[in-house]
Design an enzyme around this catalytic site. Structure first.
Site, PDB file in Angstrom:
ATOM      1  N   GLY A 179      43.095  13.847 -28.185  1.00 23.92           N
ATOM      2  CA  GLY A 179      43.137  14.825 -29.274  1.00 23.92           C
ATOM      3  C   GLY A 179      42.242  14.521 -30.457  1.00 23.92           C
ATOM      4  CB  THR A 180      39.016  12.737 -30.988  1.00 23.96           C
ATOM      5  OG1 THR A 180      38.236  13.267 -29.923  1.00 23.96           O
ATOM      6  CG2 THR A 180      39.547  11.371 -30.595  1.00 23.96           C
ATOM      7  CG  ASN A 181      37.227  18.090 -29.920  1.00 24.41           C
ATOM      8  OD1 ASN A 181      36.314  18.571 -30.582  1.00 24.41           O
ATOM      9  ND2 ASN A 181      37.030  17.363 -28.837  1.00 24.41           N
ATOM     10  CG  MET A 217      42.790  17.390 -19.030  1.00 25.67           C
ATOM     11  SD  MET A 217      41.053  17.744 -19.386  1.00 25.67           S
ATOM     12  CE  MET A 217      40.305  17.046 -17.931  1.00 25.67           C
ATOM     13  CG  ASN A 269      37.742  25.231 -23.201  1.00 23.65           C
ATOM     14  OD1 ASN A 269      38.447  24.273 -23.562  1.00 23.65           O
ATOM     15  ND2 ASN A 269      36.931  25.154 -22.155  1.00 23.65           N
ATOM     16  CG  HIS A 316      32.370  22.681 -20.930  1.00 19.96           C
ATOM     17  ND1 HIS A 316      33.318  22.199 -20.042  1.00 19.96           N
ATOM     18  CD2 HIS A 316      31.162  22.447 -20.366  1.00 19.96           C
ATOM     19  CE1 HIS A 316      32.695  21.695 -18.989  1.00 19.96           C
ATOM     20  NE2 HIS A 316      31.390  21.837 -19.158  1.00 19.96           N
TER      21      HIS A 316
HETATM   22  C1  GRF Z   1      36.202  16.983 -25.255  1.00 19.87           C
HETATM   23  O1  GRF Z   1      35.008  16.336 -24.963  1.00 19.87           O
HETATM   24  C2  GRF Z   1      36.145  18.430 -24.877  1.00 19.87           C
HETATM   25  O2  GRF Z   1      34.865  18.948 -24.874  1.00 19.87           O
HETATM   26  C3  GRF Z   1      36.694  18.442 -23.479  1.00 19.87           C
HETATM   27  O3  GRF Z   1      37.674  17.446 -23.456  1.00 19.87           O
HETATM   28  C4  GRF Z   1      37.381  16.453 -24.426  1.00 19.87           C
HETATM   29  C5  GRF Z   1      38.628  16.266 -25.240  1.00 19.87           C
HETATM   30  O4  GRF Z   1      38.555  15.156 -26.072  1.00 19.87           O
HETATM   31  N1  GRF Z   1      37.183  19.751 -23.139  1.00 19.87           N
HETATM   32  P1  GRF Z   1      39.649  14.885 -27.183  1.00 19.87           P
HETATM   33  O5  GRF Z   1      41.015  14.850 -26.509  1.00 19.87           O
HETATM   34  O6  GRF Z   1      39.542  15.980 -28.192  1.00 19.87           O
HETATM   35  O7  GRF Z   1      39.288  13.552 -27.754  1.00 19.87           O
END
Ligand code: GRF
Length: 208
Positions: free
Chosen positions: A15-17, A93, A110, A112
């Site tokens: 969940g870094t995003n 996922m 989303n 990617h």
């Molecule tokens: C990201 O690289 C995103 O593009 C892909 O999954 C990864 C998730 O990373 N769909 P995080 O969990 O946000 O660190």
């Protein structure tokens, strides 16, 4: 100031995003509030991040549902119960089913880690690297019923270096993701994303 939109984030991993999005909301850069984080993985760190920020964190166990349709039904109802305006997939996922896509049409995004339509699927970074591309990147797109096929909102290129590994390339891709995912959400919150067929037009402020 305009009303904040409510985000529901689906995340299976670290969940870094999600963190970048929470930070952008908390700083006021994006006029939105993450009200709910849902994961299909019980010990996903994304759930911890949510809790640390006082955001409702919910694990939904796929094994408790007879079908994907039932599982998606549960997802839809929890997102609706929390009056979510925009669903944000951030390292989620699982593929969302057609009912989900219909329920949140034009309201699910989303991210990617490759330049779509090249290298869709779960191994975008590795597939691009293995193919030998010199340029990869990041795509933020609306979700439709295909695998990473929805209308593209934002893209940014990331150069591949001679000695890149999946990890080193993904690290640089992540840095771009942390910038452009909040930017796309900001456009949505400002009502500036217009889907016209396959294309997403980004309106000027005040244009409609
Ligand atoms: C990201 O690289 C995103 O593009 C892909 O999954 C990864 C998730 O990373 N769909 P995080 O969990 O946000 O660190």
């Amino acid at each position: 100031m305009s009303k904040k939109i409510k985000l529901g984030v689906l995340a299976s991993g670290s969940g870094t995003n999600l963190q970048a999005i929470i930070d952008a909301c908390e700083s006021g850069e994006v006029s939105a509030e993450a009200v709910l984080v849902v994961s299909n993985v019980s010990d996903a760190y994304s759930l911890e991040r949510a809790k640390k920020h006082g955001i409702k964190a919910v694990f939904i166990d796929k094994d408790n549902f007879e079908s994907r349709k039932d599982y998606d039904g549960e997802l839809i109802s929890i997102l609706r119960d929390n009056q979510v305006d925009l669903v944000v997939l951030a390292g989620y996922m699982l593929l969302v089913g057609s009912e989900f896509v219909r329920a949140f049409k034009g309201r699910t995004m989303n991210i990617h880690p490759a330049l779509l339509p090249s290298f869709p699927g779960t191994h975008g970074v590795k597939d691009a690297l293995d193919y030998g591309v010199k340029i990869s990147g990041v795509t933020v797109h609306f979700v439709d019923e295909g695998l990473d096929t929805g209308p593209i909102i934002l893209q940014e290129a990331v150069a591949v270096m001679e000695n890149d590994t999946v990890e080193s390339l993904h690290n640089r891709i992540h840095q771009v993701e942390y910038r452009i995912y909040p930017a796309a959400i900001k456009f949505f919150a400002e009502g500036r994303l217009k889907i016209e067929g396959r294309k997403v037009r980004i309106l000027e402020k005040g244009e409609n």
